[in-house]
Design a protein around this motif. Structure first.
Motif, PDB file in Angstrom:
ATOM      1  N   GLN A 103       0.847  -1.189   0.000  1.00 37.64           N
ATOM      2  CA  GLN A 103       0.000   0.000   0.000  1.00 37.64           C
ATOM      3  C   GLN A 103       0.881   1.236   0.000  1.00 37.64           C
ATOM      4  N   LYS A 104       0.500   2.239  -0.804  1.00 38.83           N
ATOM      5  CA  LYS A 104       1.258   3.487  -0.830  1.00 38.83           C
ATOM      6  C   LYS A 104       1.175   4.180   0.525  1.00 38.83           C
ATOM      7  N   ARG A 105       2.262   4.773   0.922  1.00 39.25           N
ATOM      8  CA  ARG A 105       2.286   5.507   2.186  1.00 39.25           C
ATOM      9  C   ARG A 105       1.285   6.679   2.132  1.00 39.25           C
ATOM     10  N   ASP A 132       1.215   0.469  -4.451  1.00 30.05           N
ATOM     11  CA  ASP A 132       2.475   1.029  -4.936  1.00 30.05           C
ATOM     12  C   ASP A 132       3.074   0.036  -5.937  1.00 30.05           C
ATOM     13  N   LEU A 133       3.139   0.436  -7.193  1.00 28.98           N
ATOM     14  CA  LEU A 133       3.624  -0.452  -8.254  1.00 28.98           C
ATOM     15  C   LEU A 133       5.091  -0.206  -8.608  1.00 28.98           C
ATOM     16  N   LYS A 145      -4.497  -4.639   2.366  1.00 30.51           N
ATOM     17  CA  LYS A 145      -4.025  -3.671   1.359  1.00 30.51           C
ATOM     18  C   LYS A 145      -4.713  -3.888   0.018  1.00 30.51           C
ATOM     19  N   ASP A 146      -5.127  -5.136  -0.277  1.00 34.80           N
ATOM     20  CA  ASP A 146      -5.761  -5.378  -1.574  1.00 34.80           C
ATOM     21  C   ASP A 146      -7.156  -4.776  -1.659  1.00 34.80           C
ATOM     22  N   ILE A 147      -7.941  -4.858  -0.574  1.00 35.84           N
ATOM     23  CA  ILE A 147      -9.282  -4.270  -0.658  1.00 35.84           C
ATOM     24  C   ILE A 147      -9.193  -2.739  -0.696  1.00 35.84           C
ATOM     25  N   ARG A 148      -8.173  -2.174  -0.054  1.00 41.63           N
ATOM     26  CA  ARG A 148      -8.011  -0.717  -0.098  1.00 41.63           C
ATOM     27  C   ARG A 148      -7.581  -0.277  -1.502  1.00 41.63           C
ATOM     28  N   ALA A 149      -6.677  -1.030  -2.105  1.00 43.07           N
ATOM     29  CA  ALA A 149      -6.256  -0.707  -3.475  1.00 43.07           C
ATOM     30  C   ALA A 149      -7.406  -0.874  -4.460  1.00 43.07           C
ATOM     31  N   PHE A 150      -8.271  -1.859  -4.206  1.00 43.55           N
ATOM     32  CA  PHE A 150      -9.441  -2.095  -5.060  1.00 43.55           C
ATOM     33  C   PHE A 150     -10.370  -0.885  -5.008  1.00 43.55           C
ATOM     34  N   MET A 151     -10.606  -0.373  -3.793  1.00 43.76           N
ATOM     35  CA  MET A 151     -11.432   0.828  -3.648  1.00 43.76           C
ATOM     36  C   MET A 151     -10.810   2.014  -4.391  1.00 43.76           C
ATOM     37  N   ALA A 152      -9.511   2.186  -4.228  1.00 41.08           N
ATOM     38  CA  ALA A 152      -8.829   3.309  -4.864  1.00 41.08           C
ATOM     39  C   ALA A 152      -8.920   3.223  -6.380  1.00 41.08           C
ATOM     40  N   ARG A 153      -8.724   2.034  -6.922  1.00 35.11           N
ATOM     41  CA  ARG A 153      -8.757   1.866  -8.380  1.00 35.11           C
ATOM     42  C   ARG A 153     -10.172   2.062  -8.918  1.00 35.11           C
ATOM     43  N   ALA A 154     -11.175   1.588  -8.180  1.00 34.49           N
ATOM     44  CA  ALA A 154     -12.561   1.794  -8.614  1.00 34.49           C
ATOM     45  C   ALA A 154     -12.862   3.283  -8.707  1.00 34.49           C
ATOM     46  N   GLY A 155     -12.338   4.052  -7.750  1.00 38.04           N
ATOM     47  CA  GLY A 155     -12.528   5.495  -7.785  1.00 38.04           C
ATOM     48  C   GLY A 155     -11.888   6.117  -9.010  1.00 38.04           C
ATOM     49  N   GLU A 156     -10.697   5.666  -9.366  1.00 43.05           N
ATOM     50  CA  GLU A 156     -10.006   6.180 -10.548  1.00 43.05           C
ATOM     51  C   GLU A 156     -10.781   5.876 -11.829  1.00 43.05           C
ATOM     52  N   PRO A 195      -1.966 -19.037  11.674  1.00 44.11           N
ATOM     53  CA  PRO A 195      -1.061 -20.121  12.054  1.00 44.11           C
ATOM     54  C   PRO A 195      -0.280 -20.662  10.863  1.00 44.11           C
ATOM     55  N   ASP A 196       0.786 -21.418  11.146  1.00 46.23           N
ATOM     56  CA  ASP A 196       1.657 -22.008  10.122  1.00 46.23           C
ATOM     57  C   ASP A 196       2.300 -20.945   9.254  1.00 46.23           C
ATOM     58  N   SER A 197       2.631 -19.802   9.868  1.00 49.96           N
ATOM     59  CA  SER A 197       3.272 -18.711   9.155  1.00 49.96           C
ATOM     60  C   SER A 197       4.054 -17.879  10.156  1.00 49.96           C
ATOM     61  N   ASP A 198       5.096 -17.196   9.671  1.00 51.39           N
ATOM     62  CA  ASP A 198       5.797 -16.227  10.526  1.00 51.39           C
ATOM     63  C   ASP A 198       5.528 -14.811  10.043  1.00 51.39           C
ATOM     64  N   ASP A 199       4.459 -14.648   9.238  1.00 53.66           N
ATOM     65  CA  ASP A 199       4.112 -13.363   8.637  1.00 53.66           C
ATOM     66  C   ASP A 199       3.376 -12.495   9.656  1.00 53.66           C
ATOM     67  N   ILE A 200       3.920 -11.325   9.944  1.00 52.35           N
ATOM     68  CA  ILE A 200       3.297 -10.417  10.906  1.00 52.35           C
ATOM     69  C   ILE A 200       2.775  -9.145  10.240  1.00 52.35           C
ATOM     70  N   ARG A 201       2.745  -9.120   8.919  1.00 53.23           N
ATOM     71  CA  ARG A 201       2.257  -7.927   8.227  1.00 53.23           C
ATOM     72  C   ARG A 201       0.801  -7.674   8.599  1.00 53.23           C
ATOM     73  N   ASP A 202       0.534  -6.485   9.103  1.00 49.47           N
ATOM     74  CA  ASP A 202      -0.818  -6.087   9.505  1.00 49.47           C
ATOM     75  C   ASP A 202      -1.455  -7.152  10.406  1.00 49.47           C
ATOM     76  N   SER A 203      -0.670  -7.703  11.323  1.00 49.35           N
ATOM     77  CA  SER A 203      -1.162  -8.759  12.208  1.00 49.35           C
ATOM     78  C   SER A 203      -2.115  -8.198  13.260  1.00 49.35           C
ATOM     79  N   PRO A 204      -3.359  -8.692  13.320  1.00 50.08           N
ATOM     80  CA  PRO A 204      -4.267  -8.252  14.373  1.00 50.08           C
ATOM     81  C   PRO A 204      -3.713  -8.546  15.767  1.00 50.08           C
ATOM     82  N   ALA A 205      -3.047  -9.693  15.919  1.00 45.75           N
ATOM     83  CA  ALA A 205      -2.524 -10.090  17.233  1.00 45.75           C
ATOM     84  C   ALA A 205      -1.529  -9.062  17.762  1.00 45.75           C
TER      85      ALA A 205
END
Length: 442
Positions: A90-92, A98-99, A272-283, A333-343
């Motif tokens: 997601q763009k800052r 961000d492509l 980030k994908d649903i936010r980008a989807f909203m942004a692109r729909a607006g464009e 579970p079964d991941s070490d991914d903490i990106r945007d982790s609710p926990a």
């Protein structure tokens, strides 16, 4: 005889795709600018945790079908098939994607293409990106329109990425329908063994292929937020959301999957994908079509605040001086991914309310410590729960689901447990004398 493939980006998507393409018998070179990551991969180890991936990596590195490099020149000389698997964060300060990394691959690779080549995009991008990138590639490449660009979205689930690559539920390929070149023919050869298993192979235009991934993620996010909204109603009405989900899940039009109420979704894709989807729909002038996704996002984020408030309530009205054990840091579970982790977000909120928070996760501690250095971290469940006034289960690792009240009884200070994923047997904990709270549970 396999194809010669270059995969650009060796993060979660790229490393998995590289290894699995080699597993299918192709010769593969993975390309990245991060030399430390390349060295790890060349040793047959993934720089992140994903069940089964190390075995596939090592087997194909050892077999000579898979290698890694930082050289675009080497990749362009070696391969005629190129996959783009870099991140689209997601763009800052914006909703849009961000492509930069995707564009960079094309601008660096295309000028090096001196013979006919096919580029397949796998990264999740806003609709319309493939057509733009195709024009860019053909303008920059010495071979002009002899370079084709198609879109082949990924549908990986973290924790099942190897299986989902080798045995997907569908393969989607978006091509330029006005100029049918070799992209479909080459893709059918690449995935011949998979298609031979009866996996559907869907060919469409590039724009539809781009939308398939974002639409799928938007639907899943909506389903998760729907059941979490029902959890709020159940708590207000004295009903039980798990029994509600069971009952409506028998309806074949609805289904039970992704109807587990809890603290909501996170990770590197859905938010980030649903936010980008909203942004692109607006464009595109279709912003009204996706306004509901704002509420989906809002419900999801509200779940984190509600969990903090529930913890404060269970602790007696104030978190100041309270010792809180948080079991789980990865977003799933079964991941070490903490990106945007609710926990981790909840752990941080609780700490800001004055509590002493100790976190344990079987795989994500190192990543968590880097991102949230002010939290306390434990080496195991016993260490995390030592003297705890409240214990939170925020990632549904099997290790946490198997916990017995008797194991924690002599460790914790107070027998209070909050099940943020509704993954525990509430009767067992209550019968053992614990205060148990779930999400939307009776």
């Amino acid at each position: 005889m396999g194809c010669r493939i270059a995969v650009f980006g060796t993060g979660y998507l790229g490393a998995t795709h590289s290894a699995c393409m080699a597993e299918l018998g192709h010769e593969v070179v993975g390309v990245d600018v991060d030399t430390a990551k390349l060295a790890t991969l060349a040793a047959g180890e993934a720089p992140f945790f994903e069940p089964g991936l190390n075995d596939v990596l090592k087997a194909n590195v050892d077999a000579g079908r898979l290698r890694f490099t930082s050289s675009y020149e080497e990749a362009a000389e070696f391969a005629d098939v190129h996959f783009i698997g870099v991140a689209t964060p997601q763009k800052r300060g914006e909703l849009a994607a961000d492509l930069t990394y995707v564009d960079s691959v094309v601008t660096r690779l295309a000028p090096l293409l001196t013979r006919p080549a096919v580029i397949y995009g796998k990264s999740t991008v806003p609709v319309g990106s493939a057509a733009r990138l195709s024009e860019m590639a053909q303008h920059l490449a010495p071979i002009g329109d002899a370079v084709e660009l198609a879109w082949n979205p990924e549908f990986l689930r973290e924790g099942f990425a190897v299986h989902d690559t080798l045995h997907p539920d569908r393969i989607v390929l978006g091509i330029d329908l006005e100029r049918r070149g070799r992209a479909e023919e080459v893709a059918r050869e690449l995935y011949r063994d998979i298609v031979g298993e009866g996996v559907p192979f869907l060919v469409t235009d590039r724009e539809t292929a781009e939308l398939v991934k974002t639409a799928a993620n938007a639907f899943l996010a909506t389903k998760i937020s729907f059941i979490n909204a029902m959890a709020e109603v159940c708590e207000a009405a004295g009903a039980d959301v798990s029994e509600l989900a069971d009952a409506i899940g028998y309806d074949a039009r609805i289904g039970r999957r992704f109807l587990n109420a809890g603290i909501g979704f996170g990770g590197g894709c859905l938010p980030k994908d649903i936010r980008a989807f909203m942004a692109r729909a607006g464009e595109l002038g279709a912003n009204q079509a996706l306004t509901f996704l704002r509420e989906v996002d809002s419900i999801n984020m509200r779940g984190r605040t509600r969990m903090m408030e529930m913890t404060r309530e269970v602790a007696g009205g104030s978190l100041i001086g309270t010792r809180v054990a948080v079991l789980g840091a990865a977003f799933k579970p079964d991941s070490d991914d903490i990106r945007d982790s609710p926990a981790l977000n909840i752990a941080g909120q609780i700490q800001l309310q004055g509590a002493s928070v100790t976190v344990f996760d079987p795989k994500a501690i190192n990543n968590s410590r880097t991102l949230f250095p002010t939290l306390n971290y434990a080496s195991d469940v016993r260490d995390a729960c030592d003297g705890a006034d409240v214990t939170l289960v925020l990632t549904e690792w099997e290790e946490f689901q198997r916990l017995e009240p008797a194991y924690l009884d002599p460790i914790v200070r107070c027998q209070r447990i909050i099940d943020g994923r509704n993954c525990l047997d509430q009767a067992k904990w209550r019968n053992a004398g614990w205060t148990y709270r779930g999400v939307g549970r009776r």
